[in-house]
Design an enzyme around this catalytic site. Sequence first.
Site, PDB file in Angstrom:
ATOM      1  N   ARG A 184     -16.773  -4.985 -41.038  1.00  0.00           N
ATOM      2  CA  ARG A 184     -15.627  -5.826 -40.394  1.00  0.00           C
ATOM      3  C   ARG A 184     -15.886  -7.305 -41.113  1.00  0.00           C
ATOM      4  O   ARG A 184     -14.666  -6.962 -41.220  1.00  0.00           O
ATOM      5  CB  ARG A 184     -16.685  -5.665 -39.263  1.00  0.00           C
ATOM      6  CG  ARG A 184     -16.527  -4.384 -38.392  1.00  0.00           C
ATOM      7  CD  ARG A 184     -16.834  -4.527 -37.016  1.00  0.00           C
ATOM      8  NE  ARG A 184     -16.595  -3.618 -36.016  1.00  0.00           N
ATOM      9  CZ  ARG A 184     -17.591  -3.725 -34.895  1.00  0.00           C
ATOM     10  NH1 ARG A 184     -18.116  -4.559 -34.044  1.00  0.00           N
ATOM     11  NH2 ARG A 184     -16.937  -2.336 -34.101  1.00  0.00           N
ATOM     12  N   HIS A 235     -16.790 -11.581 -31.879  1.00  0.00           N
ATOM     13  CA  HIS A 235     -17.118 -10.407 -31.782  1.00  0.00           C
ATOM     14  C   HIS A 235     -18.597 -10.268 -31.289  1.00  0.00           C
ATOM     15  O   HIS A 235     -19.499 -10.186 -30.466  1.00  0.00           O
ATOM     16  CB  HIS A 235     -16.379  -9.512 -32.645  1.00  0.00           C
ATOM     17  CG  HIS A 235     -16.794  -8.209 -31.859  1.00  0.00           C
ATOM     18  ND1 HIS A 235     -15.976  -7.773 -30.609  1.00  0.00           N
ATOM     19  CD2 HIS A 235     -17.002  -7.055 -32.354  1.00  0.00           C
ATOM     20  CE1 HIS A 235     -16.789  -6.532 -30.117  1.00  0.00           C
ATOM     21  NE2 HIS A 235     -17.175  -6.085 -31.136  1.00  0.00           N
ATOM     22  N   PHE A 237     -16.443   5.629 -38.653  1.00  0.00           N
ATOM     23  CA  PHE A 237     -16.498   4.259 -37.566  1.00  0.00           C
ATOM     24  C   PHE A 237     -16.397   3.445 -38.949  1.00  0.00           C
ATOM     25  O   PHE A 237     -17.325   4.199 -40.936  1.00  0.00           O
ATOM     26  CB  PHE A 237     -17.241   3.464 -36.831  1.00  0.00           C
ATOM     27  CG  PHE A 237     -16.544   3.715 -35.437  1.00  0.00           C
ATOM     28  CD1 PHE A 237     -15.858   4.167 -35.109  1.00  0.00           C
ATOM     29  CD2 PHE A 237     -17.262   2.750 -34.917  1.00  0.00           C
ATOM     30  CE1 PHE A 237     -15.273   4.388 -33.936  1.00  0.00           C
ATOM     31  CE2 PHE A 237     -16.923   1.292 -34.101  1.00  0.00           C
ATOM     32  CZ  PHE A 237     -15.602   2.777 -33.310  1.00  0.00           C
ATOM     33  N   GLU A 252     -12.353  -0.464 -33.173  1.00  0.00           N
ATOM     34  CA  GLU A 252     -11.929   0.212 -34.159  1.00  0.00           C
ATOM     35  C   GLU A 252     -11.875   1.375 -34.558  1.00  0.00           C
ATOM     36  O   GLU A 252     -11.793   1.850 -35.089  1.00  0.00           O
ATOM     37  CB  GLU A 252     -14.000  -0.542 -34.730  1.00  0.00           C
ATOM     38  CG  GLU A 252     -13.831   0.099 -35.684  1.00  0.00           C
ATOM     39  CD  GLU A 252     -15.152  -0.784 -37.550  1.00  0.00           C
ATOM     40  OE1 GLU A 252     -15.265  -1.063 -37.185  1.00  0.00           O
ATOM     41  OE2 GLU A 252     -15.968   0.575 -37.702  1.00  0.00           O
ATOM     42  N   HIS A 278     -15.135  -9.714 -35.114  1.00  0.00           N
ATOM     43  CA  HIS A 278     -14.155  -8.190 -35.894  1.00  0.00           C
ATOM     44  C   HIS A 278     -12.427  -8.172 -35.809  1.00  0.00           C
ATOM     45  O   HIS A 278     -11.933  -9.140 -35.770  1.00  0.00           O
ATOM     46  CB  HIS A 278     -14.178  -7.826 -34.045  1.00  0.00           C
ATOM     47  CG  HIS A 278     -13.868  -6.723 -33.767  1.00  0.00           C
ATOM     48  ND1 HIS A 278     -12.490  -6.351 -34.202  1.00  0.00           N
ATOM     49  CD2 HIS A 278     -14.700  -5.566 -33.092  1.00  0.00           C
ATOM     50  CE1 HIS A 278     -12.359  -3.952 -34.338  1.00  0.00           C
ATOM     51  NE2 HIS A 278     -13.820  -4.182 -33.733  1.00  0.00           N
ATOM     52  N   ARG A 321     -23.067  -6.342 -38.837  1.00  0.00           N
ATOM     53  CA  ARG A 321     -23.552  -4.736 -38.064  1.00  0.00           C
ATOM     54  C   ARG A 321     -22.459  -4.467 -37.873  1.00  0.00           C
ATOM     55  O   ARG A 321     -21.158  -4.574 -38.376  1.00  0.00           O
ATOM     56  CB  ARG A 321     -23.762  -5.535 -36.217  1.00  0.00           C
ATOM     57  CG  ARG A 321     -23.308  -4.416 -35.647  1.00  0.00           C
ATOM     58  CD  ARG A 321     -23.547  -4.330 -34.048  1.00  0.00           C
ATOM     59  NE  ARG A 321     -22.403  -5.488 -33.297  1.00  0.00           N
ATOM     60  CZ  ARG A 321     -21.327  -4.352 -33.302  1.00  0.00           C
ATOM     61  NH1 ARG A 321     -21.897  -3.006 -33.850  1.00  0.00           N
ATOM     62  NH2 ARG A 321     -20.175  -5.079 -32.195  1.00  0.00           N
ATOM     63  N   LEU A 359     -11.023  -7.492 -27.363  1.00  0.00           N
ATOM     64  CA  LEU A 359     -10.660  -6.362 -28.621  1.00  0.00           C
ATOM     65  C   LEU A 359      -9.453  -5.086 -28.455  1.00  0.00           C
ATOM     66  O   LEU A 359      -9.490  -4.470 -27.123  1.00  0.00           O
ATOM     67  CB  LEU A 359     -12.010  -5.855 -28.349  1.00  0.00           C
ATOM     68  CG  LEU A 359     -13.183  -5.369 -29.494  1.00  0.00           C
ATOM     69  CD1 LEU A 359     -13.003  -5.643 -30.860  1.00  0.00           C
ATOM     70  CD2 LEU A 359     -14.104  -4.593 -28.953  1.00  0.00           C
ATOM     71  N   GLN A 399     -20.483 -12.173 -36.269  1.00  0.00           N
ATOM     72  CA  GLN A 399     -19.440 -11.275 -36.645  1.00  0.00           C
ATOM     73  C   GLN A 399     -17.893 -11.237 -35.781  1.00  0.00           C
ATOM     74  O   GLN A 399     -17.705 -11.835 -34.908  1.00  0.00           O
ATOM     75  CB  GLN A 399     -19.385  -9.747 -35.794  1.00  0.00           C
ATOM     76  CG  GLN A 399     -18.671  -8.831 -36.877  1.00  0.00           C
ATOM     77  CD  GLN A 399     -19.832  -7.236 -36.871  1.00  0.00           C
ATOM     78  OE1 GLN A 399     -19.948  -6.934 -35.327  1.00  0.00           O
ATOM     79  NE2 GLN A 399     -19.642  -6.727 -37.402  1.00  0.00           N
TER      80      GLN A 399
END
Lengths: 294, 612
Positions: free
Chosen positions: B281, B346, B113, B248, B235, B381, B245, B233
């Site tokens: 991100r 997000h 990730f 990721e 996204h 995050r 969404l 955040q």
Amino acid sequence: MSTQQEQPQEPESQEAPEDPEMRGAESPQDKRLKEKEQGLAQEETVDESDLEGKTVHIKVFRYDPEVEAKQEPRFDDFHVPFEKGMTVLDAVMYARDEFDSSLTFRHSCRQAVCGSDAFFVNGRQQLGCKTQISDLEQPIRIEPLPHQEVVKDLVVDMDHFYDQMHAVEPYFQQEDLPEGDLEEQRQSRENREKVKMSTRCIWCAACMSSCNIAAGDNEYLGPAAINKAYRFAMDEREDEEIKEHRLRIVEQEHGVWRCQTQFSCTEVCPKDIPLTEHIQELKREAVKKNLKFW
Amino acid sequence: MYEHDVIVVGAGGAGLRAAIAAHEAGADTAIVSKLHPVRSHTGAAEGGINAALQEGDDWELHAYDTMKGSDYLADAPAVETLAQDAPDDTITLEHWGMPFSREEDGRVSQRPFGGLSYPRTTYAGAETGHHLLHVMYEQVVKRGIQVYDEWYVMNLVTGDEPDPNDRECEGVVAYDVQSGKVEGFKANQGVILATGGPGQAFDHTTNAVSCTGDGHAMAYRAGAPLEDMEFIQFHPTSLPSTGVLISEGVRGEGGILYNDDGERFMFEYGYANNSGELASRDVVARAELTEVGEGRGVEDEYVHLDMRHLGEDRILDRLENILHLAEDFEGVDGLVEPMPVKPGQHYAMGGIDVDENGQTCINGLYAAGECACVSVHGGNRLGGNALPELIVFGKRAGRHAAGEDLGAAEIETGYGDDVEDETETELPVAPGEAGLDSSGGVAADGGVATEAEGLLERAVEQERARVDHLMDKDDGVQHAEIRAKLQKAMTDYVNVFRTGDGIRKALKIIRECREEYQDVYVDDPSRTFNTDLQQTYETRNLIDVAETIALGALVRNEFRGAHWRQENQERDDENWLKHTLISWDDGEPSIFYRPVILEGEDKTYEPKIRSY
């Protein structure tokens, strides 16, 4: 109040599939993907560009036990401006926010995973957020799920559905866990694949609402609960004894044997879960285990 | 009146985990939630759970990645607790039957990730949150924990002491959505807020419509500060038309971002020469909007995310859910064409100020999950770090509230000795001055009740009066109008790119929203399932939360993590290695700061330039 008694009822949505054998061999999702590949995917009912700049006519079921003017169930007409990609949920939200703030329905995630906005749209159980306006014939009739008590407008009482889900002991029961701090239970890829579709259920109750048998037998566990039982009974991480206990729960009088393989649950499931197949497989397992059946 | 030892508000990942832990610790526990638990927004999480499970990985690497990803605004004790507890707590989920994706040998699978130095994201297809939510709800059912579903919590019940640190949380006031009945819930040991994010403060968000910051706003008005609210955040991959969404996980598996010229812009224009699409991100979101801003976006709005080269088998095995989302919500078949994506609101890194045990400065009041700020995410995050936060800190809050000794917390809360008062910031308007319907505040009637029962009764009466007022009023403004205006202002001015002038405009509009809210009314006359009433309450919460986001963004005059300021495009470690805290003080927000804790168990995390 039951929608069946009070509400002008559409013809029942249940239809036997043309060829049940075929349905068993291939899930609706596989079929859809295959059709797409071959360029056979169904064309949209209406070309979106024809709708742009126009309004969409929706007829929404209204009922409120508390408000005099709404005690007699009726349909209200709303004309909502169309936008590209608009869904049934978008349309009812627009109607509520712009025209009548008392219009009541459940909704939350808008992406087909919370399961709270299953409605009866043009005579079929569908998730509002996932149903494109351009795929529907107008005027669009939006009603609460049939065969459930209506609380208000499009909101139905879900208690019975939840009770049935809870009746199958819907939780993992393997007590004999591997030793060692970070030791997980092993599960083969094949086994995970086998239970995968069954784990996708979002508890929307579309299947229960589409099922003729559940409509006539209030004690029938119903497709969602039986699918939940399948999810655990087929998971190799639980042992044989527990599996047999699970089979005993679903092979009771109001369990799997009530299913008449009409496939209506499989037809309406927004997550493409092969519910009917799962019910049949549990019947076979119960027979193999030589459990008493009704 | 209802009475329990521990009352958990909210039934997503953090709430369910907290309830299970409190129940296991022997407390009579109940969950009060405005949604049925399986409807909670945790179900929409896709990516996975970061946990150092494999040989070659360890919790220290996880902690390091998280500190770096946070742009050094996370507190090391919280981050180390997260990294240390995550492996055990993840395996517990497996023991509860979680259908994780598997390796050939039957062990749980992990994948790469963004921002991680090791592929430590444990996942279940691209629907990890759905499975996590359902598995935990199953455990709640198994244990017979009482759930009051479709009960909307309207307010917290605390004492009137002038200093919030002296206040005690006695319970909550809630109403049964189905019947409209307003009741008190007495909590003998503690109330745990697990109400999720405030994404509905923005109009393009991946969040559910239920994510209205209720817990944030209730804790704030009760006197617990909100921390680091400016860190929102965005996204990088949400669908342009709906905000749905796209995980990721797509980039984790090797998905590629292209601009309209077909260039792989993350490398082509040097946004992240090493990690490319897998930079963190904030970096990717800014890169996308820069491409669009410089005329290389598709239809001047978005970019393309391509996963076709991964092959059908791998896509179906690991990302099948993404195919359905792209098809259902954007009409795009991810197997044959790239998917359109753009940044969407997000996640809120900030939240209710708590310590490692989930405790706020108000005795007996806890928070966990997205509504809380421990803080583990700091300025940004990392993907895959939200779900471990739910299980690790949900569990800790549950155990602590039930009376278990988890040791003294290293993180301080509230206005204590370690805080620094506000530097002079010129505010465009006195934000809180207009206030909101005054009956909802602490000690509004100047009453003298100090016993729990008296406080509860008084609070229930206040809420009943507020409902009557809203429903008896015949005309005025409807909440939907105010909400839409607020959401638009936040998206226009407090988005990925921020300017001081823009934020001031947003604050003025928020102030207008406050004023309009004075005249709000509920048109639906029915007590049965009155969503109009519920949303009117939620809109008030959104106003408070939006104001703290904008205020935090205005005072933090630097660039850190997800917070970009045009005037200051550099991270300013000299002045800003500190948390922003905003508390509701006599009808207006007051701002103060607390230093970041960079000292961990055995080492200090030295701030470094964050490059990917």
